[in-house]
Design a protein around this motif. Structure first.
Motif, short mmCIF file in Angstrom:
data_model
loop_
_atom_site.label_atom_id
_atom_site.label_comp_id
_atom_site.label_asym_id
_atom_site.label_seq_id
_atom_site.Cartn_x
_atom_site.Cartn_y
_atom_site.Cartn_z
N LEU A 119 -16.03 -8.92 36.45
CA LEU A 119 -14.95 -9.04 37.44
C LEU A 119 -13.60 -8.98 36.74
O LEU A 119 -12.87 -9.98 36.66
N TRP A 122 -10.14 -10.49 38.11
CA TRP A 122 -9.88 -11.93 38.18
C TRP A 122 -9.98 -12.55 36.79
O TRP A 122 -11.01 -12.47 36.12
N LEU A 145 -14.07 -19.03 40.63
CA LEU A 145 -15.12 -18.19 41.20
C LEU A 145 -15.52 -18.60 42.61
O LEU A 145 -16.14 -17.81 43.33
N VAL A 149 -12.70 -14.26 48.94
CA VAL A 149 -12.19 -12.92 48.64
C VAL A 149 -11.38 -12.42 49.83
O VAL A 149 -11.88 -12.41 50.97
N GLU A 153 -8.52 -7.74 48.34
CA GLU A 153 -9.39 -7.73 47.16
C GLU A 153 -10.68 -6.96 47.42
O GLU A 153 -11.20 -6.29 46.52
N HIS A 157 -12.23 -3.10 45.44
CA HIS A 157 -13.54 -2.77 44.88
C HIS A 157 -14.19 -1.58 45.58
O HIS A 157 -15.30 -1.19 45.24
N LYS A 186 -17.27 -15.02 48.65
CA LYS A 186 -16.53 -15.61 47.53
C LYS A 186 -16.63 -14.69 46.31
O LYS A 186 -17.46 -13.80 46.24
N ARG A 187 -15.77 -14.97 45.36
CA ARG A 187 -15.76 -14.15 44.14
C ARG A 187 -17.10 -14.19 43.42
O ARG A 187 -17.55 -13.18 42.87
#
Length: 218
Positions: A119, A122, A145, A149, A153, A157, A186-187
């Protein structure tokens, strides 16, 4: 009148009445010598090496050697599931719980930058002006983490299979928890099944940063 025959003889046009003396032979010319550079015998030719001398103050620009705490090093020293609360962290049996409050790096530092190769968008920044502890690092990893998101963001991706994989991980993680499902992706969902922290290593680019590693199993 009687004519008398002439006794003189006729001469051809352009002829001379007498033979010219022979010209003397030219004197031999002096030879012209050119200077010639003789090759140096390789047996006796000196062999020179270029040597770079270190700057007298080079040692002042070298970063100090840092020693990472064993609990943060790669190895079976800690079981840290990044989806769970920090109170669920388990240390190996021979490790006193108080060690989690020890400094993360020796000599102690007030700032650590942790990079995630999975990642790269981040970055985990750990800051403690009094010296970063192992607990500070673990807490910041989980905090970073477990952030939701944003739509922006998610677009960063795309197009990528990573988004689809993150959505699949999110659904599997929140299937039995409607409250968690309501919080959205979430991340950590971008890590897929790699939810266990397995340690830090020094970055290879020469910078004063660390790489973080995750695994599907402890």
């Amino acid at each position: 009148m009687g004519s008398s025959s002439s006794s003189h003889s006729h001469k051809s046009w352009g002829s001379t009445s007498s033979t010219s003396p022979a010209s003397p032979a030219p004197a031999p010319s002096t030879p012209h010598l050119h200077p010639v550079s003789l090759p140096i015998s390789m047996t006796y030719a000196p062999h020179l090496h270029t040597v770079s001398l270190p700057h007298p103050n080079a040692h002042l620009h070298q970063p100090p050697v840092s020693f990472l705490h064993p609990l943060l090093s790669r190895g079976p020293n800690i079981m840290f599931n990044i989806t769970l609360d920090l109170a669920r962290v388990q240390l190996r049996p021979d490790c006193p719980p108080a060690r989690i409050w020890e400094f993360a790096v020796q000599p102690q530092v007030s700032r650590m930058t942790i990079i995630m190769s999975e990642l790269p968008a981040w970055v985990i920044e750990v800051i403690n002006p009094h010296g970063i502890t192992v607990n500070d690092v673990l807490l910041k990893i989980r905090e970073t983490l477990n952030r939701g998101v944003t739509s922006h963001e998610m677009q960063m991706h795309r197009p990528s299979h990573a988004v689809n994989a993150a959505i699949d991980s999110f659904r599997a993680r929140t299937r039995a928890d409607q409250r968690e499902h309501a919080l959205g992706v979430k991340r950590l969902d971008f890590l897929g099944p790699k939810i266990f922290f397995v340690g830090l290593t020094r970055a290879r680019d020469g910078s004063d940063s660390w790489n973080i590693h995750f695994s599907q199993n402890v």
